[in-house]
Enzyme design. Structure first.
Site, PDB file in Angstrom:
ATOM      1  N   LYS A  95       0.796  -1.095   0.025  1.00  0.00           N
ATOM      2  CA  LYS A  95      -0.021   0.116   0.059  1.00  0.00           C
ATOM      3  C   LYS A  95       0.830   1.149  -0.029  1.00  0.00           C
ATOM      4  CE  LYS A  95      -2.377   0.874   3.879  1.00  0.00           C
ATOM      5  NZ  LYS A  95      -2.490   2.021   4.424  1.00  0.00           N
ATOM      6  N   ARG A  96       1.781   1.164   0.715  1.00  0.00           N
ATOM      7  CA  ARG A  96       2.760   2.577   0.871  1.00  0.00           C
ATOM      8  C   ARG A  96       3.653   2.551  -0.394  1.00  0.00           C
ATOM      9  NH1 ARG A  96       0.400   3.819   4.564  1.00  0.00           N
ATOM     10  NH2 ARG A  96       0.518   2.867   6.563  1.00  0.00           N
TER      11      ARG A  96
END
Ligand code: GLU
Length: 507
Positions: free
Chosen positions: A265-266
């Protein structure tokens, strides 16, 4: 082949990563290709990680993608319930069966004792000591304590877990449909907890019991579960179900576009693209994460992209509908190696799917993205707009970027693009043209253009020098489709108002 039964077994702990949707997709394609059944089972036994709303969110994602389960907590089915928290009563007897056969044991260690063990056995060679064949006899469990002590502790209701007794120095082999033969050394695996102190099973016990009870024939899951496979293989064997064990396939990781490792996600946040299927708002932190859907991807494109991240048909074909994929998918064409996610390529797929829609369909799809910006969009008007700009759009959100001026006067005007070459004769031209344009009988692009050209010629002005100013006046910048198409669409009075506004700004 027996009737194929596959399952997607997510834990409702947060947003659905595109890797998760790809797992759904490959399960679904395999099931449908073989006329089988696709089961959705919610693995919610870990109360600490449970997140409210995550289950509904998962269902919504599957619905958006068109990957609907045949059996699920909502739909029901012959093996209901499909939520593990509602199946608690099933697991205990199997944990007990393992204890009775000597494959599992009670462990009474408190969290402090476990912590103490970790510091006591910590060495440079073994920085994170596990509860395993090296340490178990130093702990408080039914292997190290006498039978009387165990009976007494159980009788007093002492909190305890049930652990799997991992054999030492045994090699476990598994045939993975993607990786071929895989071997595991059991000495490296710890004695996993099977049943927790609250009576809930852990994932390891529940996944095996439920795959068995739900008659799952093929279990496809992410590569990150490969280290757990020896635990599961042993449980199948110890419970006497080896013959019914599903065939395994561990799907390759989806990798970062730059560098190594699993796409997180990062990475999406860092590189500016979505990683979750749909928008997700974490109820615990309020943190919002954008999804492919809200970023303007079509579900057909999303499914197509995911299919190609790990699988190919062996031909040059790249565009596949879900139906094409069902027909052509085979697990032996899934690659072992991880697949790098390429956002530019993903956008290309989406554009291909945009091109496959009729203008009528596109208008319906684009409307929410226009309304989200506070503009009103009638479908017949929108249909004409999408016809003019779809070539320039990769995402449904691009329709606003590329066409906001069809709905609202531009907020920003790039005067610098025309101010340098501005003069009184141009001001006069536009002032007069606005007046004269009321003579245009049929308000369409060709007539407007002809009228404009005639007046420019009559004034001895070059049309080329007037086109850019007209564009800036109507659109705000140097972009957009044919400027007379825009004039035709927004109508005479709106066109006049925009021209006059800019003339005032130019002084
Ligand atoms: N509950 C596991 C997960 O959250 C499922 C793994 C499996 O498919 O066995 O991914």
């Amino acid at each position: 082949m027996d009737t194929v039964r596959v399952r997607f077994a997510p834990s409702p702990t947060g947003g659905l990563h595109l890797g998760g949707v790809r797992t759904v997709l490959y399960n679904y394609l395999f099931a449908k290709h073989h006329g089988g059944t696709f089961v959705l089972r919610i693995e919610d036994t870990d109360q600490k990680r449970f997140v409210a709303g995550a289950e509904d969110y998962i269902m919504n994602c599957l619905e958006w993608c068109g990957l609907l389960p045949d059996e699920s907590p909502v739909k029901g089915g012959p093996f209901a319930p499909y939520r593990q928290s509602e199946r608690k009563h099933y697991y205990y007897q199997y944990a007990q069966q393992l204890i009775d056969a000597g494959y599992a044991y009670y462990a009474f260690d408190t969290p402090e004792e476990l912590e103490h063990m970790r510091s006591r056995f910590k060495t440079d060679a073994n920085p994170v000591p596990q509860y395993d064949h090296l340490t178990r006899m130093d702990m408080r469990n039914s292997l190290s304590l006498s039978q009387e002590q165990v009976i007494e502790l159980l009788g007093k209701g002492t909190p305890h877990v049930i652990r799997l007794r991992m054999p030492q120095n045994t090699v476990i082999k598994m045939k993975d449909l993607i990786r071929g033969e895989v071997e595991f050394d059991t000495s490296l695996v710890d004695d996993k907890v099977l049943l927790k102190a609250d009576g809930m099973p852990t994932y390891h016990l529940a996944v095996v019991v439920d795959d068995y009870l739900m008659k799952i024939t093929h279990a496809f899951r992410g590569e990150e579960w490969l280290p757990s496979a020896p635990v599961h293989l042993l449980l199948w064997k110890y419970l006497g179900w080896e013959k019914e064990m599903p065939q395994w396939a561990h799907l390759p990781l989806i990798l970062k576009p730059d560098g190594h490792g699993k796409l997180s996600k990062r990475d999406g946040e860092r590189l500016g693209f979505p990683v979750f299927a749909m928008d997700w708002c974490d109820p615990r932190t309020g943190e919002k994460t954008t999804g492919f859907k809200e970023r303007g991807f079509l579900p057909e494109a999303f499914v197509n992209i995911l299919a190609m991240l790990g699988w190919n048909s062996g031909t040059e074909q790249e565009i596949f509908s879900l139906q094409d994929l069902v027909e052509q998918f085979s697990i032996d064409r899934v690659h072992k190696g991880g697949a790098k996610f390429d956002y530019e390529k993903a956008k290309w797929f989406n554009q291909q799917w945009i091109f496959r829609k009729t203008n009528e369909e596109l208008a319906v799809l684009v409307r929410p993205f226009i309304e989200r910006k506070g503009a009103i969009a009638k479908l017949d008007y929108l249909e004409k707009v999408v016809a003019l700009i779809k070539e320039r759009c990769h995402l449904l959100t691009d329709f606003w970027e590329q066409g906001h001026f069809f709905f609202k006067a531009p907020e920003e005007i790039d005067l610098s693009a025309i101010a340098g070459k501005w003069n009184q004769s141009k001001t006069d031209f536009f002032n007069d043209w606005v007046q004269a344009s009321s003579d245009i009988k049929s308000w369409d692009a060709a007539e407007i253009e002809q009228h404009f050209n005639e007046m420019a010629t009559a004034r001895g002005l070059k049309k080329g020098e007037l086109m850019l100013p007209l564009r800036i006046m109507l659109v705000g910048g140097k972009y957009g489709p044919g400027v007379f198409d825009i004039a035709a669409m927004i109508g005479r009075s709106e066109m006049s108002a925009r021209i006059q506004r800019v003339l005032q700004q130019l002084g």
